[in-house]
Design an enzyme around this catalytic site. Sequence first.
Site, short mmCIF file in Angstrom:
data_model
loop_
_atom_site.label_atom_id
_atom_site.label_comp_id
_atom_site.label_asym_id
_atom_site.label_seq_id
_atom_site.Cartn_x
_atom_site.Cartn_y
_atom_site.Cartn_z
N ASP A 86 0.85 -1.20 0.00
CA ASP A 86 0.00 0.00 0.00
C ASP A 86 0.88 1.24 0.00
OD1 ASP A 86 -2.24 1.63 0.07
OD2 ASP A 86 -2.82 1.11 2.12
N LYS A 87 0.24 2.35 -0.21
CA LYS A 87 0.90 3.66 -0.16
C LYS A 87 0.05 4.59 0.67
CE LYS A 87 0.03 7.85 -2.24
NZ LYS A 87 -1.30 8.52 -2.29
N HIS A 88 0.69 5.52 1.36
CA HIS A 88 -0.05 6.53 2.10
C HIS A 88 0.58 7.90 1.84
CE1 HIS A 88 -2.67 8.19 5.20
NE2 HIS A 88 -1.63 8.90 5.60
N SER A 89 -0.26 8.90 1.67
CA SER A 89 0.21 10.27 1.47
C SER A 89 -0.17 11.11 2.68
CB SER A 89 -0.42 10.87 0.22
OG SER A 89 -0.19 12.27 0.17
N THR A 126 -9.42 10.99 -0.36
CA THR A 126 -9.56 9.97 -1.39
C THR A 126 -10.97 9.36 -1.38
OG1 THR A 126 -7.20 9.48 -1.29
CG2 THR A 126 -8.61 7.75 -2.18
N ARG A 174 -6.97 15.11 19.68
CA ARG A 174 -5.81 15.90 19.21
C ARG A 174 -6.28 17.10 18.41
NH1 ARG A 174 -2.94 12.11 15.55
NH2 ARG A 174 -1.63 13.91 15.08
N SER A 189 -0.63 7.46 14.29
CA SER A 189 -1.96 7.59 13.67
C SER A 189 -1.97 6.98 12.27
CB SER A 189 -2.37 9.06 13.62
OG SER A 189 -3.64 9.20 13.03
N LYS A 193 -3.30 2.43 11.38
CA LYS A 193 -4.34 2.06 10.40
C LYS A 193 -3.74 1.23 9.26
CE LYS A 193 -5.80 6.40 9.80
NZ LYS A 193 -5.34 7.27 10.89
N LYS A 194 -2.57 1.64 8.79
CA LYS A 194 -1.95 0.93 7.68
C LYS A 194 -1.50 -0.47 8.09
CE LYS A 194 -2.50 3.82 4.36
NZ LYS A 194 -3.34 3.44 3.21
#
Length: 439
Positions: A86-89, A126, A174, A189, A193-194
């Site tokens: 996967d990828k996260h931005s 997204t 937060r 955070s 999730k990832k």
Amino acid sequence: MSETNKIIPQEIIRLKRNGQVLNEQAIKGFVCGLVDGTFSDSQVGAMAMAIYQNGMSVDERVNFTKAMMHSGDVISWQGFDGPIVDKHSTGGVGDKVSFMLAAIVAACGGYVPMISGRGLGHTGGTADKLESIAGFNVQPSISEFKRIVKDVGVAIISQTDNLAPADKRLYSIRDVTATVESIPLITASILSKKLAAGLDALVMDVKVGNGAMMDNLTDARALADSIVNVANGAGVKTQAIITDMNQVLGTSAGNAIEMAETVKYLTGKQREPRLHKVVQALATAMLVNTNLASGEKEAHEKIDKVLRSGLAAEVFDRMIAALGGPKNFIEKPWDSMVKANVIMEVRASQHGYLAQMDTRAVGMSVVGLGGGRTAPTQQVDHTVGFDRILPLGVQVNRGEVIARVHARDEDSANRAIEQFNNALSYSEEYPELPPVIYK
């Protein structure tokens, strides 16, 4: 955690307030307290501030992230015959990279179970973009999610209530206690999730610039290092790439119009060079890190092949249909998306080179049009935003079209045109532009 091993909340807070390193038991006590309510909102806020002020060691961050990850469901992909990646931005304006990237990597043999976020503040989400498409379901059951990933190679959905619930509560607190910009808290955070998604490998796109969470390279590098160290420490092979967010990425910013740009990219009708460079860099890292490619050269060849053959576009089309959208989205995207009531041209206010963009201001203008939210429960207008945005470095004459605004009515369109023009500055000489990929 058994009753005999529980630590009193204020004792955990006191340790971190005094700059102590928390052991695994104390960290688990805090995370359990987030989920079962034994930490009150005020105690969670105090703990978040103590972490914000005093930071966390790499070991603390690893233990914190793993505890948050295990606070709810952790997905297993047993029986899959390829890597789970996967990828996260970290978020920006016009960042539709996930769509192209996930389709490309799936077309090359990877499995991409992407759990995405919604827009908040000036950044687009997204999941919101996908909901521009009639019928698309961003919240299938976990069993349905896994079935689609196995059948298609990719599914992009929004976070479920059972994935990292500790993070969900901590983030909301937060958000109202001025502790969002803490690198240990951001790291936990994102990764909780990832990692709960059961990944073999992860690639992070850390944005830097005036449209990003991190507006300078020092902070962006610190966040990238933190995420890589913690994720690798938690057993997931992770690489971070720092990319530019000093202008809108691609040629559009908004929900439906970014989906339309995605279709143009995947079909080869329009591939804005900066956007393509970011997609290619991240896809290359995902393929190499999962051994789907032996190196950069082979990765580039595979990426080019699935784009030229149309296989990446076909994979994306199948994913849209599998999650409730139309069966011909790639062929006729606007048949299942609504266009804005008003589309007006944005014209250059002077002669010269487009030199700088206040990207955050452009993002906030999209929010002002109704295309984003300032509160989590706010409804989003999927039709609005900007497209045909010219990149920095282009020379224009006064009155030339530099973008188009999509709006509900002429009044909001005119306000957005003024905001877009105010976000731009011009120069007589060709400007020095930041790199697309920093590191």
